[in-house]
Structure formats: structure tokens, C-alpha cells
Scaffold this motif. Structure first.
Motif, short mmCIF file in Angstrom:
data_model
loop_
_atom_site.label_atom_id
_atom_site.label_comp_id
_atom_site.label_asym_id
_atom_site.label_seq_id
_atom_site.Cartn_x
_atom_site.Cartn_y
_atom_site.Cartn_z
N ALA A 1 0.82 -1.41 0.42
CA ALA A 1 -0.30 0.15 0.02
C ALA A 1 1.47 1.19 0.41
CB ALA A 1 -0.99 -0.43 1.24
N THR B 1 1.83 1.67 -3.20
CA THR B 1 0.73 2.81 -4.30
C THR B 1 0.72 3.99 -3.81
OG1 THR B 1 -0.35 0.26 -4.38
CG2 THR B 1 -1.91 2.38 -5.33
N TYR B 2 0.44 4.31 -2.38
CA TYR B 2 -0.23 5.43 -1.96
C TYR B 2 0.66 6.48 -1.32
CZ TYR B 2 -4.92 3.29 -1.66
OH TYR B 2 -5.98 2.43 -2.44
N ASP C 1 -7.55 0.18 0.96
CA ASP C 1 -7.74 1.24 -0.24
C ASP C 1 -9.25 2.02 0.27
OD1 ASP C 1 -6.29 -0.27 -2.06
OD2 ASP C 1 -7.77 -1.98 -2.82
N GLY D 1 -8.99 5.99 0.28
CA GLY D 1 -9.39 5.98 -0.97
C GLY D 1 -10.57 6.98 -0.65
#
Lengths: 174, 183
Positions: B94, B97-98, B175, B179
Motif C-alpha cells: 500500500a 501505491t499510496y 483502499d 480512497g
């Protein structure tokens, strides 16, 4: 031969001493002691250990409980009151952290119900006792005819002590 | 009179029965899935020593205050905690990704006094790219009202705690929470 026995005893004693010392040393390293005063202990007894099941901060040997105990002592040393220390933990964990429920809201029931039940029980017992006493005081006077029969029977028994009916009182004279 | 007495006994029995049923139905009182008191409140700040591998990027100390202004993921772990081993690769994934989208992750090793070597081994094992610190006296854990490890907190850009996840965090949870924070 005697010297060998003495030497063996000395060696055994030294080994026992070494073992005892080791055991003591292990205790110390296994549970780093946190020196806290009785006030800190009392407060920690009323706080729930967050990582334990139904254990207080005072009872638990979990690391976080040890840290909380020393934190409580620190807060006491800083001059905080008991209420302020409880509020410190409450602000973070909520009421959940308190083993004694707060005296407000629905938690009040926990404090009030036992008092109410106790007071009700006293009222009931006093009421029933008074009713029993009143009933006893209002006992109906004996029928004069019955009284006369009892008196006659007593007089008869006193006049003829040898004719007592001992049929139902086996061993009465024994 | 007799009817009144029966009615009174029935009321008392019903009241005790209701209390008993309430006790049975209210669930386990030790259930740790309790909503955190911190939700909606400013994140408790801290400044803790970073492990050496993060010094080039973050310096020797990680201060939360310095990172307020972007979404934050704060993960508490310990080297002895098995579920932490389960979630570490998920967190690393994560982060990859983030992180580039502006989310700051930080791992806090807690309830793990003086276990620096074990901490280094844990970090190396999962090659954790996000900064990790040691809460040696577990006091930051108390400030964050930790019940155990692992626990993960989500903080919005204004520095407010918006969510808490108890137990190993999953990709779906990350997520969903991130998000919402990045929206």
C-alpha cells in the motif's frame, strides 16, 4: 574419605547458591519492577488493562500495564489529582478503561440499584415484622369453656400424680 | 390479596429475567472492537527515534507534527506479534501505491521494550520502505489508546483521526480508507 565428603558438601552448597542467585537474577530481568506508591496502586486497581482479559492495570504483568503504572506514578509526582489521572485515561480510552463505572448516565443504575434493592428489602422486612407483631397482639382470647376444661385437667393431674397417662410418653420417667 | 401477591412476584421475576437477558445479549464485555475515543479528535502528536535505515530520508526522529497536512496511516506493531507479520507486506504494498499520491505511512513498534534488534530484523524481512520508529516505553501507545497490536489509524490532512482498524489490516481496508481520504 571424610575430606572427600566435606568437599562434596561444599560443592553442592556452592551449586545451590549459584542456582538460587541465577533464579533471582532471572526474576528481575523477566519482570522489570516499577516502583509505585500506594496511591498509584489504588488508581491502577481501578483501571482496566487494555491488552488483558478482565484484569486491572495493578494486577497485570503485561508491558503496557507496567508502563501505565509508572505513568500514573509520574502523574502523581506532577501533582495531578486522582480525578485528573482517571480523566487522562478516560480521554483516550473512554469509560471502558474504568473498572468502576462512572456515576452518571446509564452507569448510575449500577450504583443505585443495590441501594434501592437494599432499601426495599429493609422496608419489606420491617413491614412484615410489624404485621406479624400486630397479628400476635390481636390474638383471640381463649374460649372460657376450653379454659375451664384445661384448669380441671390440671387440677385432676395435680390431685392424682400416680394416674398420669404415660402411654404416649415412653421413657418419660426413665 | 393473593392475586396481588402473585402479580408482585411475577413483576420481580420478570425484572430479574430481563436483567439476565440483557446481560446475555449485550455481548462480551471484553470485546476490544470498541469505537476509539480518538475518532474525530486531533491525532496525538509524538516524536520518536527512527531506525537507522530511514535517517537519510527523515532524519533521526520522526515527528508526527511535521507531517500533518497530508493523509497519514499510523500502524502499531511488535516483533512478537504474529498478525503483524501477516499485515507487513500488505502495508508495504500500500505504501508503494499510496506513498507517491501523498499519503504518509509510519510504523510504530510498541509494547516491545528494548527489542531494537528484533525490530530491525522485522523491518528488513519485509523491506519496509515507510519510516518505522520505536515506542520503547509504550507511552505513545497509551496516548493512542491502544488495546493491542496490530492496530492501524487513519488521519486526514487536517490532522484529525478518522478511522481505526483493530487486527491485521487488509488491502481492502487500506483502499477503502485511503480512497476516502484522497477524495
Amino acid at each position: 574419605m571424610r575430606r572427600v565428603a566435606t568437599l562434596t558438601r561444599a560443592l553442592l552448597a556452592a551449586a545451590a547458591l549459584a542456582l538460587a542467585t541465577l533464579a533471582g537474577a532471572q526474576d528481575v530481568t523477566a519482570a522489570p519492577s516499577v516502583q509505585i506508591g500506594s496511591r498509584a496502586f489504588d488508581i491502577s486497581r481501578n483501571l482496566r488493562c487494555p491488552v488483558c482479559t478482565s484484569e486491572s492495570v495493578a494486577d497485570s504483568s503485561a508491558e503496557i500495564a507496567q508502563q501505565m503504572r509508572s505513568l500514573i506514578q509520574e502523574k502523581i509526582d506532577e501533582g495531578l489529582s486522582d480525578a485528573q489521572i482517571y480523566a487522562f485515561f478516560q480521554a483516550r480510552y473512554g469509560d471502558w478503561i474504568l473498572l468502576d463505572p462512572p456515576k452518571r448516565g446509564v452507569h448510575l443504575l449500577v450504583w443505585l440499584l443495590p441501594v434501592l434493592v437494599g432499601a426495599t428489602a429493609i422496608v419489606v422486612v420491617v413491614g412484615m415484622t410489624r404485621r406479624w407483631l400486630a397479628a400476635a397482639a390481636k390474638a383471640e382470647p381463649a374460649n372460657p369453656a376450653d379454659l375451664e376444661r384445661v384448669r380441671a385437667a390440671l387440677a385432676d393431674a395435680a390431685a392424682n400424680p400416680d394416674q398420669r397417662d404415660t402411654g404416649d410418653a415412653t421413657g418419660e420417667d426413665g | 390479596m393473593k392475586l396481588r401477591r402473585i402479580a408482585l412476584i411475577a413483576v420481580v421475576v420478570a425484572a430479574i429475567g430481563a436483567l439476565f437477558a440483557f446481560g446475555l445479549l449485550r455481548g462480551n464485555p471484553d470485546d476490544r472492537n470498541i469505537t476509539s475515543n480518538l475518532i474525530g479528535k486531533p491525532a496525538p502528536t509524538f516524536a520518536l527515534p527512527l531506525y537507522e535505515r530511514y535517517w537519510p530520508d527523515y532524519g533521526e526522529t520522526f515527528s508526527l507534527q511535521a507531517h500533518v497536512g497530508r493523509p497519514l496511516v499510523i500502524n502499531f506493531w511488535a516483533s512478537w506479534c504474529l498478525p503483524c507479520y501477516e499485515e507487513a507486506p500488505v502495508l508495504q504494498q500500500a505504501w508503494q501505491t499510496y506513498g507517491p499520491q501523498g499519503v504518509q505511512f509510519v510504523g510504530i513498534q510498541t509494547q516491545d521494550r528494548d527489542k531494537r534488534d528484533e525490530g530491525r530484523t522485522f523491518i528488513a524481512r519485509f523491506n519496509l520502505g515507510f519510516p518505522n520508529v520505536l515506542d520503547n516505553d509504550s507511552l505513545v501507545g497509551v496516548d493512542w489508546a491502544l488495546y493491542g497490536v496490530p492496530e492501524t489509524f487513519f488521519v486526514d490532512a487536517s490532522g484529525k483521526v478518522v478511522a481505526k482498524h483493530i487486527g491485521p489490516v487488509t488491502a481492502a481496508v487500506l483502499d477503502q480508507q485511503l480512497g476516502a481520504l484522497l477524495r
